[in-house]
Enzyme design. Structure first.
Site, PDB file in Angstrom:
ATOM      1  N   SER A 156      -8.489  80.800  16.057  1.00 18.50           N
ATOM      2  CA  SER A 156      -9.458  80.929  17.147  1.00 18.50           C
ATOM      3  C   SER A 156     -10.230  82.223  16.981  1.00 18.50           C
ATOM      4  O   SER A 156      -9.721  83.191  16.393  1.00 18.50           O
ATOM      5  CB  SER A 156      -8.728  80.931  18.492  1.00 18.50           C
ATOM      6  OG  SER A 156      -9.572  81.348  19.536  1.00 18.50           O
ATOM      7  N   TYR A 210      -1.833  86.091  22.953  1.00 21.27           N
ATOM      8  CA  TYR A 210      -2.489  84.931  22.351  1.00 21.27           C
ATOM      9  C   TYR A 210      -3.380  85.362  21.184  1.00 21.27           C
ATOM     10  O   TYR A 210      -3.350  84.756  20.102  1.00 21.27           O
ATOM     11  CB  TYR A 210      -3.324  84.206  23.404  1.00 21.27           C
ATOM     12  CG  TYR A 210      -4.184  83.097  22.836  1.00 21.27           C
ATOM     13  CD1 TYR A 210      -3.621  81.896  22.437  1.00 21.27           C
ATOM     14  CD2 TYR A 210      -5.563  83.264  22.701  1.00 21.27           C
ATOM     15  CE1 TYR A 210      -4.405  80.878  21.909  1.00 21.27           C
ATOM     16  CE2 TYR A 210      -6.353  82.261  22.177  1.00 21.27           C
ATOM     17  CZ  TYR A 210      -5.778  81.069  21.782  1.00 21.27           C
ATOM     18  OH  TYR A 210      -6.552  80.081  21.250  1.00 21.27           O
ATOM     19  N   GLY A 242       0.889  69.018  17.634  1.00 19.56           N
ATOM     20  CA  GLY A 242       0.097  69.047  18.863  1.00 19.56           C
ATOM     21  C   GLY A 242      -0.932  67.944  18.890  1.00 19.56           C
ATOM     22  O   GLY A 242      -2.073  68.146  19.317  1.00 19.56           O
ATOM     23  N   ALA A 243      -0.516  66.731  18.466  1.00 22.09           N
ATOM     24  CA  ALA A 243      -1.475  65.651  18.236  1.00 22.09           C
ATOM     25  C   ALA A 243      -1.575  64.655  19.373  1.00 22.09           C
ATOM     26  O   ALA A 243      -2.304  63.670  19.263  1.00 22.09           O
ATOM     27  CB  ALA A 243      -1.107  64.909  16.951  1.00 22.09           C
ATOM     28  N   GLY A 245      -6.110  67.767  18.718  1.00 23.28           N
ATOM     29  CA  GLY A 245      -5.144  67.149  17.821  1.00 23.28           C
ATOM     30  C   GLY A 245      -5.272  65.634  17.841  1.00 23.28           C
ATOM     31  O   GLY A 245      -5.265  64.968  16.785  1.00 23.28           O
ATOM     32  N   SER A 302      -2.770  65.091  22.413  1.00 21.79           N
ATOM     33  CA  SER A 302      -3.887  65.302  23.336  1.00 21.79           C
ATOM     34  C   SER A 302      -4.914  66.214  22.679  1.00 21.79           C
ATOM     35  O   SER A 302      -4.673  66.773  21.605  1.00 21.79           O
ATOM     36  CB  SER A 302      -3.403  65.928  24.651  1.00 21.79           C
ATOM     37  OG  SER A 302      -2.870  67.220  24.418  1.00 21.79           O
ATOM     38  N   GLY A 303      -6.070  66.364  23.336  1.00 24.13           N
ATOM     39  CA  GLY A 303      -7.065  67.346  22.912  1.00 24.13           C
ATOM     40  C   GLY A 303      -7.559  67.165  21.492  1.00 24.13           C
ATOM     41  O   GLY A 303      -7.730  66.050  20.999  1.00 24.13           O
TER      42      GLY A 303
END
Length: 287
Positions: A144, A171, A15-16, A21, A18-19
């Site tokens: 989280s 989630y 998940g690198a 990552g 964007s955001g």
């Protein structure tokens, strides 16, 4: 962010593109690491490489494509990585998904559970021997504080097939799974030079949650002005990946780069073992 010297180190981040990552990749590249970014889309991946190089011109970067909703794609990612790199110093399991409607992956698994937990369980186990051979090395799992919405009841229904579907509950269960996985993994890593820790990145202003629909997507947009930047959200991930302060530390949960207490459910050794067995059955690894 001022991580330790990462010259000669190789990091893989899911998940690198964007955001947090992407910001983790930037910080680790700035510290001297070779950073392998993983994402689903080639265009976004190449744009991410260009963005990191914009601020870190001498960055040592690579891109490997993988769709974490597919276990076959995760297996290919592990194979591709091992064909290119003889070592792995940091595996940063960062990719995450939240949905407000139940969706099923090509493998027949509920998509949030598959993406947030099963894919990382599989990837970590497939790369475990390389991590051990590269030690001291680290596994960093992005969880989280949403894990507090989860409960061990999900272990009886990990695919969220029974009752009404609640995207936030599912989630929360997947984030609980991240911590339980870290717990079970750390137990199995005792006596090696590999550590595993999990973290809460903060409430971060990224594209996360915008793949959802309806009320939740609207809520994310309303809250965005009050959230951390992606760079701020990446700080604890980078700390756990690179700081000498956590060398040898394992099975801990961190908030703002400090050890924090996870929920009671997340401290369950029995829950960790039950999740491990179920995950091993579903992925065919870790037995």
């Amino acid at each position: 962010m001022t991580p330790g010297n990462m010259q000669g180190k190789v990091c893989l981040i899911t998940g690198a593109t964007s955001g947090i990552g992407l910001e983790s990749a930037r910080a680790l590249a700035r510290a001297g690491a070779t950073v392998v970014l993983s994402g689903r889309d080639k265009g976004r991946g190449e744009a991410a490489l260009a963005e990191v190089r914009r601020t870190v011109p001498d960055a040592k970067l690579d891109l490997l494509l993988a769709d974490l909703t597919s276990l076959a794609s995760v297996r290919q990612l592990a194979q591709d990585f091992q064909s290119r790199y003889p070592r792995l110093d940091v595996l940063l399991n960062n990719a995450g998904l939240v949905l407000d409607r139940r969706k099923v992956t090509p493998d027949g698994f509920e998509a949030t559970f598959a993406t947030n937990h099963l894919s990382h369980f599989l990837l970590t186990n497939l790369l475990l021997e390389l991590l051990k051979a590269s030690g001291p090395s680290r596994v960093v799992n992005v969880s989280s504080e949403g894990h507090r919405m989860g409960s061990l009841d999900f272990l009886d229904d990990p695919q969220a097939e029974r009752g009404g579907y609640s995207g936030m509950k599912v989630y929360g269960n997947s984030k609980l799974a991240n911590i339980l996985f870290t717990r079970g993994l750390s137990k199995r890593l005792q006596g090696t030079k590999v550590t595993a820790n999990s973290l809460h990145p903060g409430v971060v202003r990224t594209g996360f949650g915008l793949n959802a629909e309806g009320f939740f997507k609207h809520l994310v947009k309303l809250a965005a002005p009050f959230m951390l930047s992606a760079e701020g959200g990446a700080r604890t991930s980078v700390y756990l990946a690179a700081s000498p302060e956590v060398e040898g530390m394992s099975a801990k949960y961190f908030i703002k780069s400090k050890v924090a207490r996870e929920s009671k459910a997340a401290q369950s050794d029995e829950g960790a073992e039950t999740l491990w067995r179920k995950s091993a059955e579903l992925t065919g690894v870790g037995r």
